[in-house]
Design an enzyme around this catalytic site. Structure first.
Site, PDB file in Angstrom:
ATOM      1  N   TYR A   1       0.861  -1.181   0.000  1.00  0.00           N
ATOM      2  CA  TYR A   1       0.000   0.000   0.000  1.00  0.00           C
ATOM      3  C   TYR A   1       0.899   1.234   0.000  1.00  0.00           C
ATOM      4  O   TYR A   1       1.542   1.551   0.993  1.00  0.00           O
ATOM      5  CB  TYR A   1      -0.914  -0.024   1.222  1.00  0.00           C
ATOM      6  CG  TYR A   1      -1.968   1.056   1.277  1.00  0.00           C
ATOM      7  CD1 TYR A   1      -2.233   1.907   0.215  1.00  0.00           C
ATOM      8  CD2 TYR A   1      -2.728   1.223   2.435  1.00  0.00           C
ATOM      9  CE1 TYR A   1      -3.211   2.877   0.278  1.00  0.00           C
ATOM     10  CE2 TYR A   1      -3.718   2.191   2.519  1.00  0.00           C
ATOM     11  CZ  TYR A   1      -3.951   3.016   1.436  1.00  0.00           C
ATOM     12  OH  TYR A   1      -4.920   3.981   1.521  1.00  0.00           O
TER      13      TYR A   1
ATOM     14  N   LYS B   1      -1.535  -1.450  -3.965  1.00  0.00           N
ATOM     15  CA  LYS B   1      -2.634  -0.485  -3.861  1.00  0.00           C
ATOM     16  C   LYS B   1      -1.996   0.888  -3.993  1.00  0.00           C
ATOM     17  O   LYS B   1      -1.233   1.322  -3.122  1.00  0.00           O
ATOM     18  CB  LYS B   1      -3.380  -0.622  -2.538  1.00  0.00           C
ATOM     19  CG  LYS B   1      -4.502   0.405  -2.377  1.00  0.00           C
ATOM     20  CD  LYS B   1      -5.190   0.316  -1.019  1.00  0.00           C
ATOM     21  CE  LYS B   1      -6.222   1.433  -0.879  1.00  0.00           C
ATOM     22  NZ  LYS B   1      -6.852   1.437   0.459  1.00  0.00           N
TER      23      LYS B   1
END
Length: 297
Positions: free
Chosen positions: A140, A168
């Site tokens: 992320y 992400k």
């Protein structure tokens, strides 16, 4: 027709809020109801215990209970990833192992925040976490919260790890994302709702969305259009979503608005959040309600 990208965690994921009761305790019935609603409306994946799930103010034990409740509710119908990232590698490893024990299908590991480690520290942090379980990992990248980006060169090195399979992306640098996608097999997931359409058009695998609380079926249609090469159709979906994206992402913090949306929809009973967040005001709820009313079915 272009081939759909590889999707290790599905295509349409929501970063799920964690329902609380009026006093701020976990609402496990609400957790199951929200997870079921999200999958019923088109999600093929959920991320629990992330920022939208208020991981900074839920305990390790609470996060384990939430993960198990979501797995019980929808684990046979959707990919369920657990957010395990912290700014302490040893703690992150502990959370990763607990998530694996609970039955998570994958891990979301955010860039260590506040301490602002150098890129070599990021590289070793992510590798140690990926080595600690047999679960696939979604990195992320969100420098607006963590303080540091994951540089493209670091992502290229991390892509060599068998269990680091996805990113992400909330760095919002579309060109850098395209360069990494061109050079690796990493599956990119848009982590910024304002850029979902743009990410999908340049080959992203899917979305991890906060606005998915309001518009899962619309994002599923956007993905379907892009996969079919119908960019005009995807653009039309994107334009139709602009009011609700603005309302959810720019009225106040996303965890606050996500819960308010779920309450408006009648999925959960309370929009309670934990300090330092504060509950959505009546005025903010009215703004969200207006945007939801404008959303075409």
């Amino acid at each position: 027709m272009p081939a759909a990208p590889l999707r290790p965690f599905g295509a349409v994921l929501t970063a799920m809020a964690t329902p609380f009761d009026a006093d701020g305790a976990l609402d496990l019935d609400g957790v199951a109801a929200l997870a079921t609603h999200l999958v019923d409306t088109g999600n093929d994946g959920l991320v629990v215990n992330g920022t939208t799930g208020e991981c900074p103010t839920t305990t390790d034990a609470e996060q384990d209970v939430v993960l198990r409740a979501v797995l019980d509710a929808v684990g046979d119908r959707a990919h369920v990833l657990s957010g395990v990232g912290t700014n302490d590698t040893a703690h992150t490893v502990q959370l990763a192992r607990e998530a694996e024990k609970a039955g998570a299908h994958g891990l979301l590991v955010v860039t260590p925040y506040y301490s602002k480690p150098p890129q070599e520290g990021l590289f070793h942090h992510f590798r140690v976490v990926a080595d600690s379980t047999d679960l696939p990992v979604m990195l992320y990248d969100i420098p607006g919260r963590s303080g540091v980006p994951i540089h493209s060169e670091t992502l290229l090195r991390l892509a060599a790890h068998d269990r680091i399979v996805a990113v992400k992306d909330a760095k919002d640098d579309l060109f850098s994302s395209a360069e990494v996608m061109a050079a690796t097999d990493l599956a990119y997931y848009s982590g910024t709702d304002e850029l979902n359409f743009a990410h999908l058009c340049q080959g992203a695998a899917g979305t991890v969305s906060v606005v998915g609380h309001a518009a899962t079926s619309h994002y599923a249609e956007m993905v379907r259009c892009v996969d079919a090469g119908d960019l005009a159709g995807a653009a039309a979906v994107h334009r139709g979503l602009l009011p609700v994206v603005r309302a959810v992402m720019r009225t106040t913090q996303g965890a606050i608005t996500a819960k308010a949306v779920a309450q408006i929809q009648g999925v959960i009973s309370h929009r309670t959040v934990r300090l330092p967040l504060v509950d959505a005001t009546d005025e903010q709820v009215a703004t969200l309600r207006t945007a939801l009313d404008q959303l075409a079915p």
